[in-house]
Scaffold this motif. Structure first.
Motif, PDB file in Angstrom:
ATOM      1  N   GLU A  29       0.831  -1.200   0.000  1.00 24.06           N
ATOM      2  CA  GLU A  29       0.000   0.000   0.000  1.00 24.06           C
ATOM      3  C   GLU A  29       0.868   1.253   0.000  1.00 24.06           C
ATOM      4  O   GLU A  29       1.940   1.269   0.609  1.00 24.06           O
ATOM      5  CB  GLU A  29      -0.920   0.017   1.223  1.00 24.06           C
ATOM      6  N   TYR A  30       0.385   2.247  -0.707  1.00 25.94           N
ATOM      7  CA  TYR A  30       1.108   3.526  -0.772  1.00 25.94           C
ATOM      8  C   TYR A  30       0.095   4.658  -0.817  1.00 25.94           C
ATOM      9  O   TYR A  30      -0.877   4.609  -1.589  1.00 25.94           O
ATOM     10  CB  TYR A  30       2.008   3.584  -2.005  1.00 25.94           C
ATOM     11  N   ILE A  31       0.301   5.675   0.021  1.00 28.90           N
ATOM     12  CA  ILE A  31      -0.586   6.835   0.039  1.00 28.90           C
ATOM     13  C   ILE A  31      -0.025   7.911  -0.887  1.00 28.90           C
ATOM     14  O   ILE A  31       1.065   8.427  -0.674  1.00 28.90           O
ATOM     15  CB  ILE A  31      -0.764   7.381   1.470  1.00 28.90           C
ATOM     16  N   MET A  32      -0.785   8.219  -1.905  1.00 27.83           N
ATOM     17  CA  MET A  32      -0.378   9.185  -2.925  1.00 27.83           C
ATOM     18  C   MET A  32      -0.834  10.590  -2.526  1.00 27.83           C
ATOM     19  O   MET A  32      -2.001  10.814  -2.215  1.00 27.83           O
ATOM     20  CB  MET A  32      -1.014   8.787  -4.261  1.00 27.83           C
ATOM     21  N   SER A  33       0.105  11.518  -2.527  1.00 28.98           N
ATOM     22  CA  SER A  33      -0.221  12.908  -2.217  1.00 28.98           C
ATOM     23  C   SER A  33      -0.666  13.637  -3.481  1.00 28.98           C
ATOM     24  O   SER A  33      -0.563  13.117  -4.595  1.00 28.98           O
ATOM     25  CB  SER A  33       0.993  13.611  -1.622  1.00 28.98           C
ATOM     26  N   GLU A  34      -1.128  14.859  -3.318  1.00 29.83           N
ATOM     27  CA  GLU A  34      -1.594  15.656  -4.459  1.00 29.83           C
ATOM     28  C   GLU A  34      -0.456  16.050  -5.389  1.00 29.83           C
ATOM     29  O   GLU A  34      -0.681  16.461  -6.526  1.00 29.83           O
ATOM     30  CB  GLU A  34      -2.301  16.912  -3.953  1.00 29.83           C
ATOM     31  N   LEU A  94      -7.854   1.670  -5.690  1.00 26.64           N
ATOM     32  CA  LEU A  94      -7.641   3.061  -5.290  1.00 26.64           C
ATOM     33  C   LEU A  94      -8.738   3.501  -4.317  1.00 26.64           C
ATOM     34  O   LEU A  94      -9.933   3.398  -4.641  1.00 26.64           O
ATOM     35  CB  LEU A  94      -7.640   3.979  -6.508  1.00 26.64           C
ATOM     36  N   ILE A  95      -8.327   3.985  -3.142  1.00 21.21           N
ATOM     37  CA  ILE A  95      -9.285   4.394  -2.111  1.00 21.21           C
ATOM     38  C   ILE A  95      -9.025   5.856  -1.743  1.00 21.21           C
ATOM     39  O   ILE A  95      -8.017   6.172  -1.097  1.00 21.21           O
ATOM     40  CB  ILE A  95      -9.145   3.518  -0.849  1.00 21.21           C
ATOM     41  N   PRO A  96      -9.917   6.787  -2.149  1.00 20.01           N
ATOM     42  CA  PRO A  96      -9.751   8.206  -1.767  1.00 20.01           C
ATOM     43  C   PRO A  96      -9.842   8.362  -0.250  1.00 20.01           C
ATOM     44  O   PRO A  96     -10.688   7.729   0.404  1.00 20.01           O
ATOM     45  CB  PRO A  96     -10.921   8.906  -2.464  1.00 20.01           C
ATOM     46  N   LEU A  97      -8.977   9.194   0.323  1.00 14.79           N
ATOM     47  CA  LEU A  97      -8.975   9.414   1.762  1.00 14.79           C
ATOM     48  C   LEU A  97      -9.810  10.633   2.134  1.00 14.79           C
ATOM     49  O   LEU A  97     -10.182  11.451   1.272  1.00 14.79           O
ATOM     50  CB  LEU A  97      -7.532   9.563   2.255  1.00 14.79           C
ATOM     51  N   SER A  98     -10.087  10.757   3.419  1.00 12.11           N
ATOM     52  CA  SER A  98     -11.033  11.775   3.898  1.00 12.11           C
ATOM     53  C   SER A  98     -10.558  13.205   3.688  1.00 12.11           C
ATOM     54  O   SER A  98     -11.366  14.138   3.690  1.00 12.11           O
ATOM     55  CB  SER A  98     -11.333  11.553   5.384  1.00 12.11           C
ATOM     56  N   ASP A  99      -9.237  13.414   3.498  1.00 11.27           N
ATOM     57  CA  ASP A  99      -8.754  14.785   3.310  1.00 11.27           C
ATOM     58  C   ASP A  99      -9.098  15.340   1.925  1.00 11.27           C
ATOM     59  O   ASP A  99      -8.884  16.514   1.633  1.00 11.27           O
ATOM     60  CB  ASP A  99      -7.250  14.873   3.564  1.00 11.27           C
ATOM     61  N   GLY A 100      -9.602  14.469   1.058  1.00  8.37           N
ATOM     62  CA  GLY A 100     -10.006  14.912  -0.272  1.00  8.37           C
ATOM     63  C   GLY A 100      -8.861  15.114  -1.237  1.00  8.37           C
ATOM     64  O   GLY A 100      -9.074  15.451  -2.403  1.00  8.37           O
ATOM     65  N   LYS A 101      -7.614  14.878  -0.798  1.00  7.67           N
ATOM     66  CA  LYS A 101      -6.446  15.105  -1.649  1.00  7.67           C
ATOM     67  C   LYS A 101      -5.619  13.833  -1.854  1.00  7.67           C
ATOM     68  O   LYS A 101      -5.048  13.626  -2.925  1.00  7.67           O
ATOM     69  CB  LYS A 101      -5.540  16.185  -1.051  1.00  7.67           C
ATOM     70  N   SER A 102      -5.572  13.003  -0.825  1.00  7.67           N
ATOM     71  CA  SER A 102      -4.718  11.808  -0.867  1.00  7.67           C
ATOM     72  C   SER A 102      -5.512  10.579  -1.299  1.00  7.67           C
ATOM     73  O   SER A 102      -6.737  10.508  -1.130  1.00  7.67           O
ATOM     74  CB  SER A 102      -4.084  11.558   0.506  1.00  7.67           C
ATOM     75  N   ILE A 103      -4.775   9.607  -1.863  1.00  5.16           N
ATOM     76  CA  ILE A 103      -5.383   8.339  -2.289  1.00  5.16           C
ATOM     77  C   ILE A 103      -4.536   7.191  -1.754  1.00  5.16           C
ATOM     78  O   ILE A 103      -3.300   7.192  -1.902  1.00  5.16           O
ATOM     79  CB  ILE A 103      -5.464   8.237  -3.828  1.00  5.16           C
ATOM     80  N   ASN A 104      -5.202   6.225  -1.140  1.00  8.30           N
ATOM     81  CA  ASN A 104      -4.503   5.010  -0.711  1.00  8.30           C
ATOM     82  C   ASN A 104      -4.540   4.011  -1.864  1.00  8.30           C
ATOM     83  O   ASN A 104      -5.619   3.591  -2.301  1.00  8.30           O
ATOM     84  CB  ASN A 104      -5.171   4.415   0.530  1.00  8.30           C
ATOM     85  N   ILE A 105      -3.361   3.675  -2.380  1.00 10.65           N
ATOM     86  CA  ILE A 105      -3.259   2.741  -3.497  1.00 10.65           C
ATOM     87  C   ILE A 105      -2.814   1.389  -2.954  1.00 10.65           C
ATOM     88  O   ILE A 105      -1.773   1.276  -2.320  1.00 10.65           O
ATOM     89  CB  ILE A 105      -2.274   3.257  -4.553  1.00 10.65           C
ATOM     90  N   ARG A 106      -3.611   0.380  -3.226  1.00  7.82           N
ATOM     91  CA  ARG A 106      -3.319  -0.970  -2.760  1.00  7.82           C
ATOM     92  C   ARG A 106      -3.004  -1.849  -3.967  1.00  7.82           C
ATOM     93  O   ARG A 106      -3.818  -1.969  -4.884  1.00  7.82           O
ATOM     94  CB  ARG A 106      -4.510  -1.546  -1.995  1.00  7.82           C
ATOM     95  N   ALA A 107      -1.814  -2.429  -3.967  1.00 12.24           N
ATOM     96  CA  ALA A 107      -1.399  -3.321  -5.049  1.00 12.24           C
ATOM     97  C   ALA A 107      -1.399  -4.757  -4.549  1.00 12.24           C
ATOM     98  O   ALA A 107      -0.905  -5.041  -3.453  1.00 12.24           O
ATOM     99  CB  ALA A 107      -0.007  -2.939  -5.554  1.00 12.24           C
TER     100      ALA A 107
END
Length: 316
Positions: A29-34, A94-107
Motif C-alpha cells: 500500500e502507498y498513500i499518494m499525495s496531491e 484506489l481508495i480516496p482518503l477523507s482529506d479529499g487530496k490523498s489516495i490510498n493505493i493498494r497493489a
C-alpha cells in the motif's frame, strides 16, 4: 539426425523433470499525495507488494539451497530471490482518503519462483554471486534513501504555507520520481541479466541512466553487458563513470579490470585487479587473471605467486 534430436529432447525433459514453480501473493500500500502522479504512485505500491512476495519466497529459496548443500550467504539469498521472482499479475485498488487530496493505493500481485532459476543462479561462481549481492545491496540502500526523501517531503507538505513552497515541493517530488523510476528500470535490467538477455540489460540500464544520469548501478550494469558483447572500451567508460559517481560500487573494479584485460592493457588491469583482490581476497579467479596479466608483461615470478594462490583457493 533423428537420434540427435531425440538426445536433445531427452536433455530438455530431464532438466525440467524436477523443476518446480512456487507461487506467492504480495500486498503493498502507498498513500499518494496531491503532488504525485498516479502512475508513479502505483509503481511504489507495486514495489512494496513485490517486497512482500520476495520475503515469503526468500524463506523457500533459503531452504532449497540448504537441501542442495550450497553455501549461500543471506545477502545472496535476497539478491537471488529479487532477481528470479517473476510477477505474473498485478491488480490495483484506489481508495480516496477523507482529506479529499490523498489516495490510498493498494497493489496485489502474484509472483512465481522457478527452481530451475534457482539452480541456474547457484551455478554462478563465488565472485559473480558476491558482486551481484553487493550490487543489490547498493540498490536497496539507494531505495531506502529515496523513500526517506519522499517521507520528508510529505511531512513538509503537511505544513506548506506559501505558493513558493508548493512549487519547490512539486519540483522535488518530480526529481524523486525520476530517481525512483530509474531504480525500477535498473531492477528490470537485473531480471534480464538473470536470463542472459544482455540486449535488454543495455536497453533498461540506458533508460535508467536517461531518467537519472547519476545512477551509478545502471552504468555498472551496462558495463557488464557491454563486456558480454565485447564492447570493452564502452564497458570501461561505463565502469569508470559508475566509480566516479560512487566509489563504493566495488564490483565495478573487477568489471573494468576484465575489460582492460581483454584489451591487452595489462598495466591498468593489474591496478584494478589489485583493488578487487583487496575487496574480495577469497576470489580465486582474480588471482588467476592478475597472474595472467603479470605473465603477459614478463613478470613470471609474480605470475607464479598469483597462480599458486589461485590454486590454493580452489581454482582448477
Amino acid at each position: 539426425m533423428f537420434a540427435r534430436w531425440i538426445f536433445i529432447l531427452i536433455l530438455i525433459f530431464s532438466s525440467n523433470a524436477n523443476a518446480e514453480i512456487k507461487t506467492y501473493s504480495g500486498i503493498g500500500e502507498y498513500i499518494m499525495s496531491e503532488f504525485e502522479t498516479l502512475d508513479v504512485a502505483k509503481q511504489r505500491a507495486k514495489q512494496k507488494a513485490e517486497r512482500d512476495a520476495q520475503e515469503q519466497a526468500g524463506v523457500y529459496v533459503n531452504s532449497y539451497t540448504k537441501v542442495k548443500n550450497s553455501q549461500v550467504t543471506e545477502d545472496e539469498i535476497i539478491t537471488m530471490t529479487n532477481g528470479i521472482l517473476s510477477v505474473t499479475d498485478c491488480q490495483f485498488n484506489l481508495i480516496p482518503l477523507s482529506d479529499g487530496k490523498s489516495i490510498n493505493i493498494r497493489a496485489a500481485i502474484k509472483a512465481n519462483i522457478d527452481t530451475e532459476d534457482i539452480n541456474k543462479w547457484l551455478e554462478k561462481g563465488v565472485q559473480e554471486r558476491s558482486e551481484l549481492a553487493n550490487q543489490n545491496k547498493e540498490l536497496q540502500n539507494e531505495n531506502i534513501k529515496q523513500e526517506k526523501m519522499i517521507d520528508d517531503l510529505k511531512k513538509e507538505l503537511a505544513n506548506v504555507k506559501t505558493q513558493r513552497d508548493r512549487e519547490r515541493i512539486t519540483r522535488e517530488f518530480a526529481a524523486a520520481d525520476k530517481i525512483f523510476l530509474s531504480n525500477r528500470k535498473f531492477e528490470e535490467a537485473g531480471k534480464f541479466y538473470e536470463k542472459d538477455d544482455f540486449e535488454n540489460v543495455i536497453k533498461f540500464c540506458t533508460q535508467a541512466i536517461e531518467l537519472n544520469p547519476n545512477n551509478a548501478n545502471a552504468y555498472g550494469g551496462r558495463g557488464i553487458a557491454n563486456t558480454h558483447f565485447k564492447n570493452f572500451r564502452n564497458a570501461i567508460v561505463d565502469f569508470s563513470r559508475a566509480l566516479q559517481i560512487d566509489p563504493n560500487i566495488t564490483w565495478a573494479y573487477s568489471g573494468r579490470a576484465m575489460a582492460y584485460y581483454f584489451l591487452h592493457d595489462y598495466v591498468n588491469a593489474i591496478e584494478d585487479f589489485n583493488l578487487s583482490i583487496k575487496l574480495f581476497p577469497r576470489a580465486a579467479i582474480l588471482y588467476r587473471l592478475r597472474g595472467m596479466c603479470h605473465q603477459r608483461l614478463g613478470n613470471h615470478s609474480q605470475a607464479e605467486i598469483d597462480f599458486e594462490i589461485a590454486k590454493k583457493l580452489g581454482y582448477v
